[in-house]
Design a protein around this motif. Structure first.
Motif: not given
Length: 546
Positions: A252-258, A262-274
């Motif tokens: 999720x940290x990598x996905x959140x970075x993307x 702007x590489x990802x427009x939507x992410x299914x889950x996010x880091x709890x710390x954020x």
């Protein structure tokens, strides 16, 4: 439906009968000057299967509902609307449904979608050789259970194609939510010609023939699934996206970075710390989600040593483990997504006949009761944890499950004096391990398939393929059976409450919290429908203003 990750930050349904529809968007090819509508969404999982008959997980379901379509679809309130069927009639006794199919519906390969495809698909799910865990979801149909359990004939199953565009379905008892069930993946049609020609059809781009708004164009293993608008879809003019890219980034940290880049427009889950900061600044959106996150106990101790088998089979031990957990601390300090600490197995969010919530009964204090937990463990013969064997707590490695499981292991050690070994597996492997009952205690999660307590309680019957605990109680089975046939709404609800009473007394499942769903969404993403049942629909989505 099985929840793949805690990181989905899922937890309670605050608005019971509403699915959230929010503006969610898409990454396009603007960098290259293209006007093509492209949405890049991180699914966050490598789905075990994309076969509508075999999938049991939310991640696979999200893919399937965008590629296929059932007789009905569901609206923003998860109520049935026309889908592959343009109309239907229901007999006065509520037992016979006659569906009139769209004559312009086609498969992505150009074949006509007919009533024969539905009959074939439903009977394929029920065929015991298929091994579909969701076969029980069709037991409302006359003769379905008998065929699935080897005690009846396929010819006696109450689904029949009257002609190419008329499907007749006969139920053994009235079912108020049957139309909603036809919008669920296991009820989707499949192309008989394609499926029978290749048993691996659901693993290849060329043979993944579907009838929904999108068709598969690429499958990059462990990286992405690419879908394009299905030009053979009867409602293609309403589909605005040209391409839907579903990424499989597990971390999720990598996905959140993307997502941030702007590489990802939507992410299914996010880091709890954020989560707290993201909800505050609008980067994230929290949706209702009708589901429960829980621990499942292998009550028969299969594949365990005799001493472990002994403790797992003791309901006093299971109830002690339950009461030694402080759920308030878990949702406050670990998950941080607005989850509600559980006090029952059926989650909050399902309306009751008396105007209250079905989950109005508090079976235990969400903060725990250490004194009572210690007393129960002593009654079981393990005062202060003496003589209690080390037990293994299994979880899938994706997301923040490890943090929750570590917290629980610490609570059990501190409050009960017992030792816990933590073990993790990759999601696909974990699902199989849990289904085959090759575990001791494991994390689990269930998102409702429809808005009714039955979707949470029916899975624990002795015959259910989704009963990963191996739990068996004749009285429980009878209550569920009676509730299925009961036409009086008040009496039916009483039966379901009695069934949950047994479940919470025997404790094969230890509820932890009710899900919410926090997703990362760019502001230029519009009209993505997020259902409280866990599905995400992109058929109306588009990008505006990127």
């Amino acid at each position: 439906m099985k929840m793949s990750k805690l990181k989905k930050a899922l937890a309670l349904v605050v608005a019971a009968t509403i699915s959230a529809t929010l503006l969610v968007g898409c990454g396009d090819d603007s960098k290259s000057g293209s006007n093509e509508q492209v949405l890049t969404y991180n699914l966050g999982a490598d789905s075990k299967t994309l076969d509508p008959a075999l999938n049991t997980a939310v991640d696979g379901g999200i893919v399937i509902v965008n590629a296929f379509e059932g007789l009905c679809r569901t609206d923003e309130k998860d109520k049935a609307i026309e889908g592959g069927a343009k109309s239907w009639t229901i007999s006065d006794d509520g037992l016979t449904y006659t569906f009139n199919l769209r004559e312009d519906a086609k498969w992505s390969n150009g074949d006509a979608v007919t009533a024969h495809d539905y009959e074939y698909a439903w009977k394929r799910v029920l065929n015991p050789e298929t091994g579909a865990e969701y076969a029980y979801q069709m037991y409302y149909i006359e003769g379905a259970e008998a065929y699935n359990t080897g005690e009846g004939s396929v010819d006696a199953v109450g689904v029949k194609a009257i002609d190419d565009y008329t499907l007749e379905v006969k139920l053994h008892s009235p079912t108020s939510y049957f139309l909603e069930l036809t919008a669920f993946p296991c009820y989707f049609p499949v192309n008989k010609k394609v499926v029978e020609a290749d048993s691996e059809w659901a693993t290849k781009v060329d043979t993944y023939v579907s009838n929904g708004p999108f068709k598969m164009s690429e499958w990059n293993m462990k990286d992405s699934l690419v879908f394009v608008k299905n030009d053979n879809y009867y409602n293609k003019e309403e589909v605005k996206l040209d391409k839907l890219v579903m990424k499989m980034v597990l971390d999720e940290t990598s996905a959140y970075a993307s997502f941030q880049s702007g590489d990802f427009d939507m992410i299914e889950s996010v880091p709890s710390s954020q989560i707290e900061a993201g909800l505050a600044d609008g980067t994230f959106v929290k949706y209702p989600n009708l589901g429960t996150y829980f621990l499942v106990v292998n009550v028969n101790g299969d594949n365990a040593s005799d001493d472990v088998k002994k403790v797992l089979s003791d309901s006093k031990v299971r109830k002690a483990l339950n009461l030694a957990i402080d759920r308030e601390s878990i949702v406050k300090n670990i998950t941080k997504g607005g989850q509600i600490p559980a006090h029952s197995y059926v989650p909050e969010g399902i309306p009751s006949n008396d105007g209250e919530d079905f989950a109005s009964k508090e079976y235990f204090n969400p903060s725990g009761d250490v004194k009572e937990a210690q007393a129960l463990l002593a009654e079981a013969g393990y005062e202060n944890g003496q003589g209690f064997p080390t037990i293994t707590l299994l979880y899938n490695q994706e997301g923040d499950h490890g943090s929750v499981m570590q917290a629980i292991a610490d609570m059990w050690k501190k409050n009960l004096g017992i030792n816990v070994s933590l073990s993790q597996q990759e999601w696909k492997v974990f699902q199989t391990t849990r289904t085959q009952k090759k575990y001791q205690i494991a994390r689990h999660g269930w998102s409702g398939d429809y808005v009714d307590p039955m979707t949470f309680l029916e899975m624990w019957t002795s015959s259910s393929a989704l009963n990963d605990a191996g739990f068996s109680n004749a009285e429980y089975d009878e209550l569920i059976s009676e509730a299925i046939s009961e036409m009086d709404a008040t009496k039916r609800e009483e039966l379901l409450h009695k069934a949950e009473d047994i479940l919470m007394d025997e404790m094969p499942a230890i509820p932890l919290y009710y899900y919410t769903k926090v997703k990362g969404i760019k502001p230029y993403v519009k009209d993505v429908q997020v259902s409280q049942l866990g599905f995400v629909y992109f058929d109306k989505a588009y990008i505006d203003g990127k």
